[in-house]
Design an enzyme around this catalytic site. Structure first.
Site, PDB file in Angstrom:
ATOM      1  N   ASP A 198       0.978  -0.618  -0.088  1.00 25.67           N
ATOM      2  CA  ASP A 198       0.247  -0.464   0.631  1.00 25.67           C
ATOM      3  C   ASP A 198       0.766   1.053  -0.156  1.00 25.67           C
ATOM      4  O   ASP A 198       1.313   1.349   1.163  1.00 25.67           O
ATOM      5  CB  ASP A 198      -1.208   0.069   1.366  1.00 25.67           C
ATOM      6  CG  ASP A 198      -2.050   1.442   1.050  1.00 25.67           C
ATOM      7  OD1 ASP A 198      -1.307   2.286   0.928  1.00 25.67           O
ATOM      8  OD2 ASP A 198      -2.604   1.367   1.688  1.00 25.67           O
ATOM      9  N   HIS A 199       0.622   1.811  -1.044  1.00 24.07           N
ATOM     10  CA  HIS A 199       1.923   2.826  -1.046  1.00 24.07           C
ATOM     11  C   HIS A 199       1.741   4.415  -0.709  1.00 24.07           C
ATOM     12  O   HIS A 199       2.981   4.829  -0.438  1.00 24.07           O
ATOM     13  CB  HIS A 199       2.798   3.055  -2.473  1.00 24.07           C
ATOM     14  CG  HIS A 199       1.317   3.923  -3.354  1.00 24.07           C
ATOM     15  ND1 HIS A 199      -0.104   4.251  -3.342  1.00 24.07           N
ATOM     16  CD2 HIS A 199       1.617   5.208  -3.485  1.00 24.07           C
ATOM     17  CE1 HIS A 199      -0.427   5.491  -4.031  1.00 24.07           C
ATOM     18  NE2 HIS A 199       0.739   5.747  -3.719  1.00 24.07           N
ATOM     19  N   HIS A 261      -5.985   3.107   1.436  1.00 28.38           N
ATOM     20  CA  HIS A 261      -5.059   3.904   1.838  1.00 28.38           C
ATOM     21  C   HIS A 261      -5.758   4.857   3.270  1.00 28.38           C
ATOM     22  O   HIS A 261      -5.154   5.426   4.491  1.00 28.38           O
ATOM     23  CB  HIS A 261      -4.941   5.223   0.953  1.00 28.38           C
ATOM     24  CG  HIS A 261      -4.508   4.665  -0.673  1.00 28.38           C
ATOM     25  ND1 HIS A 261      -3.551   3.213   0.011  1.00 28.38           N
ATOM     26  CD2 HIS A 261      -3.945   4.441  -2.296  1.00 28.38           C
ATOM     27  CE1 HIS A 261      -3.065   2.764  -1.704  1.00 28.38           C
ATOM     28  NE2 HIS A 261      -3.867   3.981  -2.740  1.00 28.38           N
TER      29      HIS A 261
HETATM   30  C1  BG6 Z   1      -3.020   4.682  -5.845  1.00 22.63           C
HETATM   31  C2  BG6 Z   1      -4.943   4.792  -6.954  1.00 22.63           C
HETATM   32  O1  BG6 Z   1      -2.997   3.404  -5.052  1.00 22.63           O
HETATM   33  O2  BG6 Z   1      -3.369   5.655  -5.699  1.00 22.63           O
HETATM   34  C3  BG6 Z   1      -5.095   5.446  -7.550  1.00 22.63           C
HETATM   35  O3  BG6 Z   1      -5.085   3.408  -7.560  1.00 22.63           O
HETATM   36  C4  BG6 Z   1      -4.472   7.020  -7.387  1.00 22.63           C
HETATM   37  O4  BG6 Z   1      -6.264   5.031  -8.511  1.00 22.63           O
HETATM   38  C5  BG6 Z   1      -3.163   7.156  -6.375  1.00 22.63           C
HETATM   39  O5  BG6 Z   1      -4.755   8.024  -8.366  1.00 22.63           O
HETATM   40  C6  BG6 Z   1      -3.066   7.967  -5.640  1.00 22.63           C
HETATM   41  O6  BG6 Z   1      -1.515   8.131  -5.433  1.00 22.63           O
HETATM   42  P1  BG6 Z   1      -0.614   9.581  -5.051  1.00 22.63           P
HETATM   43  O7  BG6 Z   1       0.211   8.761  -4.162  1.00 22.63           O
HETATM   44  O8  BG6 Z   1      -1.112  10.111  -6.519  1.00 22.63           O
HETATM   45  O9  BG6 Z   1      -1.972   9.878  -3.196  1.00 22.63           O
END
Ligand code: BG6
Length: 513
Positions: A198-199, A261
């Site tokens: 989960d980045h 998230h």
């Molecule tokens: C990803 C989703 O996990 O996170 C995307 O699949 C989303 O839909 C993205 O745009 C948002 O990531 P960040 O780091 O730009 O907030």
């Protein structure tokens, strides 16, 4: 309002632990995530000398590439994402990239990978540490795990630290599919080998939630229902679904953002203090918290969860199409691009405190933040000065794009004897630490190589999230109506405003960052 900027008074040198000798195999190597995030992040780790000299990477996919073509493709992607990089360093890096082409359903593909790895392990002096990264559509996770297992690639080589498989979210589509997927993967990889990514957990500011809460004494005494009125977690994006319409249309905001998230950030903000920074101590507390979120009954699934879909509008001064006109999206799609919800946690600490969570695409600005609004003072002693109600204190953890922390409080303003103003005490990571924090994937990739699962989601966390959301998935599936529309470029989805306003509260303005 005025800004007061703190400074770092004690410099702590935090040396990163470099990765051990390791080989990485990336499935879906010609995909966008690999181009925009993985390869640039791995290259940056290389530039920071955090990869072992023997590191090599095999890209795998259906596209017919030679090693040479994959190297050129990778170098272009890295240059495009990172801008001015040294050609010298880039050439040295891409020399360690290789490619194997094949069909994911064909066992001989994985055998070819195994043969190539055995040869490269010898050439690069890698003893058997392996990271398999599945950057492919979710239906392929089980198929690839099975293929790797059958080719003998999932086994831990005696004496090696780590053979692991990294899986992107969403892990499953609901509770049942998440359990089934896990069973397939666990036929070949055990839990300590599975890294569910989960980045958001790799973002510096998300990790800082733990530092702020548990490395300071001043927050804990007020971190509960006695002092906190409500907590809002927002992930607003100005981008639409871009090139990912095909995937997104099957997922929607609830599966794409909320299940992972938003609930992940909520668990870090609300969990009890873990006894140590050990992966399982933290993950145990997160699961405990997720299981304490009040069950959503079918009625609340409708009243406390609202969903919307964007129609054509203007973002950043440019006209943009509606969701159903995006490439890869069905013209009659009911998929939500905005979700907002109200949740409660049934435990002593949080009893009665609403958590308002929202995530949406194509909004006016990009802003991710966690806003903790404290209760108002019980009595104003400034009534005679025309201040019967004093605004509440708000602590905002700014996750992105302006990473930092903001505290809103009242103070004496110069002027008449009773002159009170609202002040903002704010710090920005970039002002203090000089640059934007590294891309979350760098942290997470390095942790996989090091065998550290702290920032990865354990299966029981995944299941707790899906279990919580089952009634909502069910209720939405049973609804024949389309989600309400919102115009691309608005600050908020009107129904999300109604959700919070019916409680006598307001969302924090996205432009108030
Ligand atoms: C990803 C989703 O996990 O996170 C995307 O699949 C989303 O839909 C993205 O745009 C948002 O990531 P960040 O780091 O730009 O907030």
């Amino acid at each position: 309002m005025s800004d007061i900027s703190p400074t770092v008074t004690q410099e702590i040198i935090c040396a990163e632990t470099p990765a051990p000798p390791v080989a990485m195999v990336v499935f879906g190597a010609s995909g966008d995530l690999v181009h925009r995030k993985l390869l640039p992040s791995i290259f940056e780790l290389y530039g920071r000398e955090l990869l072992n000299a023997g590191f090599y990477l095999i890209g795998c996919g259906r596209t017919q590439f030679t090693d040479e073509r994959f190297r050129t493709d990778a170098a272009d992607a890295i240059r495009e994402t990172l801008g001015g990089v040294s050609s010298d360093v880039l050439n040295r890096f891409v020399a360690g990239l290789y490619y194997v082409c094949g069909d994911y359903n064909d066992g001989s593909f994985y055998k070819a990978v195994a043969v190539k790895m055995n040869e490269l392990d010898r050439r690069h002096n890698i003893g058997g540490n392996r990271v398999f990264y599945l950057s492919v559509p979710p239906p392929l996770y089980g198929i690839i795990a099975e293929g790797l297992g059958n080719a003998g690639l999932a086994c831990q080589v005696p004496g090696c630290q780590n053979v692991c498989v990294v899986v992107e979210k969403p892990f499953g589509r609901d509770l049942k599919s998440a359990v089934e997927l896990n069973q397939v993967i666990q036929k070949h990889f055990s839990e300590h080998q599975i890294y569910r990514i989960d980045h958001y957990l790799g973002k510096e500011t998300v990790q800082n939630i733990m530092m702020l809460r548990f490395a300071n004494i001043i927050f804990e005494p007020v971190w509960n229902h006695n002092y906190i009125d409500n907590i809002q977690i927002t992930v607003a994006e100005s981008l639409g679904v871009e090139y990912r319409g095909g995937y997104y249309d099957k997922a929607g905001a609830l599966r794409d953002m909320f299940q992972s998230h938003l609930l992940g950030m909520m668990s870090l903000v609300a969990m009890e203090p873990p006894s140590s920074f050990e992966a399982d101590h933290i993950r145990d507390e997160k699961v405990k918290l997720l299981r304490s979120i009040r069950h959503i009954d079918p009625q609340n699934a409708i009243t406390d969860f609202v969903r919307g879909q964007y129609i054509a509008g203007v973002v950043d001064g440019k006209p943009v199409p509606g969701y159903r006109q995006e490439p890869g999206v069905r013209h009659e799609s009911k998929t939500e691009t905005f979700v907002a919800a109200k949740l409660f946690i049934d435990n002593w600490r949080w009893f009665g405190v609403p958590f308002y969570l929202r995530a949406g695409k194509r909004l006016a600005v990009k802003n991710t933040e966690i806003a903790i609004t404290f209760r108002k003072v019980p009595h104003s002693m400034f009534v005679s000065a025309g201040l019967p109600h004093l605004p509440p204190n708000v602590l905002v953890l700014q996750i992105q794009p302006k990473e930092g922390i903001l505290l809103v409080f009242q103070a004496k303003r110069p002027g008449s004897k009773v002159c009170i103003g609202t002040l903002r005490m704010q710090f920005a990571y970039s002002d203090i630490f000089g640059s934007v924090p590294p891309e979350a994937y760098q942290r997470l990739l390095l942790d996989c190589m090091l065998g550290d699962q702290t920032l990865f989601t354990r299966q029981d966390e995944v299941e707790a999230c899906w279990r919580l959301l089952e009634p909502v998935l069910q209720a939405w599936e049973n609804q024949s109506t389309m989600p309400d529309e919102y115009k691309a470029g608005v600050e908020n989805f009107p129904k999300a405003d109604m959700l919070i306003e019916s409680d006598g509260r307001k969302w924090r303005s996205l432009s108030a960052i």
